[in-house]
Design a protein around this motif. Structure first.
Motif, mmCIF file in Angstrom:
data_model
loop_
_atom_site.group_PDB
_atom_site.id
_atom_site.type_symbol
_atom_site.label_atom_id
_atom_site.label_comp_id
_atom_site.label_asym_id
_atom_site.label_seq_id
_atom_site.Cartn_x
_atom_site.Cartn_y
_atom_site.Cartn_z
ATOM 1 N N CYS A 45 0.870 -1.380 -0.323
ATOM 2 C CA CYS A 45 -0.087 -0.014 0.102
ATOM 3 C C CYS A 45 0.768 1.225 -0.029
ATOM 4 O O CYS A 45 1.728 1.520 0.900
ATOM 5 C CB CYS A 45 -0.857 0.032 1.347
ATOM 6 S SG CYS A 45 -1.830 1.439 1.529
ATOM 7 N N TYR A 46 0.585 2.144 -0.995
ATOM 8 C CA TYR A 46 1.351 3.558 -1.050
ATOM 9 C C TYR A 46 0.544 4.647 -0.775
ATOM 10 O O TYR A 46 0.765 5.588 -1.136
ATOM 11 C CB TYR A 46 2.233 3.460 -2.332
ATOM 12 C CG TYR A 46 1.495 3.364 -3.525
ATOM 13 C CD1 TYR A 46 0.244 3.554 -3.951
ATOM 14 C CD2 TYR A 46 2.183 2.729 -4.692
ATOM 15 C CE1 TYR A 46 -0.425 3.273 -4.985
ATOM 16 C CE2 TYR A 46 1.528 2.183 -5.783
ATOM 17 C CZ TYR A 46 0.171 2.784 -6.129
ATOM 18 O OH TYR A 46 -0.443 2.532 -7.264
ATOM 19 N N GLN A 47 -0.512 4.362 -0.053
ATOM 20 C CA GLN A 47 -1.550 5.375 0.435
ATOM 21 C C GLN A 47 -2.117 6.154 -0.702
ATOM 22 O O GLN A 47 -2.196 7.627 -0.436
ATOM 23 C CB GLN A 47 -0.497 6.332 1.665
ATOM 24 C CG GLN A 47 -0.455 5.653 2.774
ATOM 25 C CD GLN A 47 -1.729 4.990 3.793
ATOM 26 O OE1 GLN A 47 -2.433 6.107 4.152
ATOM 27 N NE2 GLN A 47 -1.981 4.001 3.463
ATOM 28 N N CYS A 48 -2.523 5.837 -1.579
ATOM 29 C CA CYS A 48 -2.997 6.738 -2.774
ATOM 30 C C CYS A 48 -4.416 7.196 -2.541
ATOM 31 O O CYS A 48 -4.818 7.961 -3.228
ATOM 32 C CB CYS A 48 -3.051 5.734 -4.101
ATOM 33 S SG CYS A 48 -4.243 4.596 -4.115
ATOM 34 N N GLU A 49 -5.182 6.183 -1.436
ATOM 35 C CA GLU A 49 -6.296 6.708 -1.001
ATOM 36 C C GLU A 49 -7.526 6.401 -2.104
ATOM 37 O O GLU A 49 -8.780 7.093 -1.817
ATOM 38 C CB GLU A 49 -6.571 8.548 -0.593
ATOM 39 C CG GLU A 49 -5.465 8.512 0.603
ATOM 40 C CD GLU A 49 -5.879 9.976 1.127
ATOM 41 O OE1 GLU A 49 -6.896 10.518 0.995
ATOM 42 O OE2 GLU A 49 -4.732 10.544 1.496
ATOM 43 N N ARG A 50 -7.469 5.673 -2.977
ATOM 44 C CA ARG A 50 -8.465 5.330 -3.913
ATOM 45 C C ARG A 50 -9.375 4.585 -3.199
ATOM 46 O O ARG A 50 -10.659 4.474 -3.470
ATOM 47 C CB ARG A 50 -7.875 4.446 -5.052
ATOM 48 C CG ARG A 50 -6.918 5.203 -6.023
ATOM 49 C CD ARG A 50 -6.602 4.572 -7.231
ATOM 50 N NE ARG A 50 -7.833 3.997 -8.086
ATOM 51 C CZ ARG A 50 -7.635 3.419 -9.294
ATOM 52 N NH1 ARG A 50 -6.739 3.037 -9.854
ATOM 53 N NH2 ARG A 50 -8.958 3.331 -9.955
ATOM 54 N N CYS A 51 -9.016 3.640 -2.126
ATOM 55 C CA CYS A 51 -10.027 2.667 -1.309
ATOM 56 C C CYS A 51 -10.985 3.904 -0.574
ATOM 57 O O CYS A 51 -12.200 3.556 -0.889
ATOM 58 C CB CYS A 51 -9.290 1.915 -0.481
ATOM 59 S SG CYS A 51 -8.202 2.776 0.544
ATOM 60 N N HIS A 66 -7.957 3.801 4.049
ATOM 61 C CA HIS A 66 -6.387 3.755 3.605
ATOM 62 C C HIS A 66 -5.499 3.988 4.975
ATOM 63 O O HIS A 66 -4.508 3.325 5.249
ATOM 64 C CB HIS A 66 -6.031 4.942 2.696
ATOM 65 C CG HIS A 66 -5.997 6.263 3.396
ATOM 66 N ND1 HIS A 66 -7.429 7.047 3.315
ATOM 67 C CD2 HIS A 66 -5.419 7.055 3.711
ATOM 68 C CE1 HIS A 66 -7.304 8.101 4.051
ATOM 69 N NE2 HIS A 66 -5.831 8.398 4.201
ATOM 70 N N CYS A 99 -8.334 -0.854 -5.598
ATOM 71 C CA CYS A 99 -7.174 -0.832 -4.992
ATOM 72 C C CYS A 99 -5.991 -1.039 -6.304
ATOM 73 O O CYS A 99 -6.302 -2.516 -6.660
ATOM 74 C CB CYS A 99 -7.013 -1.588 -3.717
ATOM 75 S SG CYS A 99 -5.200 -1.677 -3.380
ATOM 76 N N PRO A 100 -5.094 -0.276 -6.764
ATOM 77 C CA PRO A 100 -4.207 -0.797 -7.658
ATOM 78 C C PRO A 100 -3.146 -2.106 -7.276
ATOM 79 O O PRO A 100 -2.648 -2.423 -8.077
ATOM 80 C CB PRO A 100 -3.359 0.499 -8.154
ATOM 81 C CG PRO A 100 -3.563 1.045 -6.668
ATOM 82 C CD PRO A 100 -4.629 0.860 -6.100
ATOM 83 N N ASN A 101 -3.185 -2.215 -5.641
ATOM 84 C CA ASN A 101 -1.935 -3.163 -5.381
ATOM 85 C C ASN A 101 -2.454 -4.463 -4.647
ATOM 86 O O ASN A 101 -1.719 -5.101 -3.973
ATOM 87 C CB ASN A 101 -1.339 -2.344 -4.339
ATOM 88 C CG ASN A 101 -0.285 -1.451 -5.175
ATOM 89 O OD1 ASN A 101 0.105 -1.439 -6.114
ATOM 90 N ND2 ASN A 101 -0.072 -0.054 -4.375
ATOM 91 N N VAL A 103 -4.347 -5.034 -2.204
ATOM 92 C CA VAL A 103 -4.139 -4.978 -0.813
ATOM 93 C C VAL A 103 -5.260 -5.705 0.065
ATOM 94 O O VAL A 103 -5.174 -6.412 0.976
ATOM 95 C CB VAL A 103 -4.111 -3.518 -0.143
ATOM 96 C CG1 VAL A 103 -3.865 -3.483 1.155
ATOM 97 C CG2 VAL A 103 -2.933 -2.796 -0.828
ATOM 98 N N VAL A 105 -8.391 -4.833 1.155
ATOM 99 C CA VAL A 105 -9.037 -3.759 2.080
ATOM 100 C C VAL A 105 -10.027 -4.251 2.693
ATOM 101 O O VAL A 105 -10.312 -4.439 3.901
ATOM 102 C CB VAL A 105 -9.427 -2.390 1.704
ATOM 103 C CG1 VAL A 105 -9.316 -1.499 2.973
ATOM 104 C CG2 VAL A 105 -7.952 -1.608 0.735
HETATM 105 S S1 SF4 Z 1 -6.305 2.024 -2.737
HETATM 106 FE FE1 SF4 Z 1 -4.975 0.377 -2.176
HETATM 107 S S2 SF4 Z 1 -2.879 1.209 -2.290
HETATM 108 FE FE2 SF4 Z 1 -4.322 3.133 -2.325
HETATM 109 S S3 SF4 Z 1 -4.359 3.235 -0.139
HETATM 110 FE FE3 SF4 Z 1 -5.736 2.042 -0.508
HETATM 111 S S4 SF4 Z 1 -5.113 0.312 -0.147
HETATM 112 FE FE4 SF4 Z 1 -3.280 1.468 -0.219
#
Ligand code: SF4
Ligand code: SF4
Length: 211
Positions: A45-51, A66, A99-101, A103, A105
């Protein structure tokens, strides 16, 4: 060894009197545990805040999706288990989808809710916690959730009815139930699923009991 944390995505400035937060004593242990148990890619997770932006109820959460992931990375277990977030989450999986990664959530929040339900920590959202437990009980009894039976079981739990009366929500909820009943959207009877036995077994196992 504790390390101070400056988290730009959460609160880069401390308010006067606010305690400095440290990485949890067993930060890595908690992170590894959650990653292992959910198969989530938390470290990525790089804290992009998409979630958080995709979440329909983030407005009602005290720790945004996030931030939940950041807290897991930092080992802030207690804060998570005491949060309203784990009870407010609808498990709609929008966060996981966006989430692009990978993760995961939603899965992680669901897992934290289960850990909290088995802990001695009093839930921040008591009624939602009781509703969550009642939902699982009804599911384990008949293999499917009949809304009418669910609400009946929920209102029968200690303090729920009196709290509804006190909050003034009872009348509104009864009228809504009546409207749904008239439209045939609330069915008083339902059959048991053929999978009831398997679902019950999974429910018992999830509570850590031997089948
Ligand atoms: S969308 Fe995914 S990568 Fe981005 S903040 Fe949320 S958990 Fe992290
Ligand atoms: S699963 Fe929970 S956290 Fe994720 S978007 Fe839905 S409500 Fe928000």
């Amino acid at each position: 060894m504790n390390t101070t944390v400056m988290d730009h995505n959460m609160s880069s400035e401390r308010r006067p009197g606010e305690e400095r937060k440290f990485i949890g004593d067993r930060g890595d242990y908690f992170l590894n545990r959650i990653q292992g148990e959910t198969n989530g890619n938390v470290s990525a997770c790089y804290q992009c805040e998409r979630c958080t932006n995709a979440c329909p109820v983030s407005h009602f959460m005290d720790i945004k999706p996030h931030q939940v992931i950041r807290y897991v990375q930092l080992g802030w277990r207690e804060d998570l288990l005491r949060s309203s977030t784990i009870w407010v989450c609808l498990s709609c999986e929008m966060c996981t989808t966006y989430c692009p990664n990978e993760v995961r959530v939603a899965e992680i929040i669901n897992h934290l809710r289960n850990i909290a339900a088995h802990s001695s920590i009093a839930p921040k959202e008591k009624q939602l916690a009781v509703f969550h437990r009642t939902f699982l009980e009804v599911l384990s009894k008949s293999g499917r959730v009949n809304e009418f039976r669910l609400m009946k079981a929920f209102y029968s739990k200690p303090h729920i009815l009196s709290e509804k009366i006190k909050s003034g929500n009872l009348k509104e909820e009864l009228l809504l139930g009546l409207a749904l009943l008239k439209k045939g959207r609330l069915k008083p009877f339902s059959t048991r699923s053929k999978l009831t036995k398997d679902i019950r077994k999974a429910y018992i196992q999830s509570r850590g009991e031997i089948v």
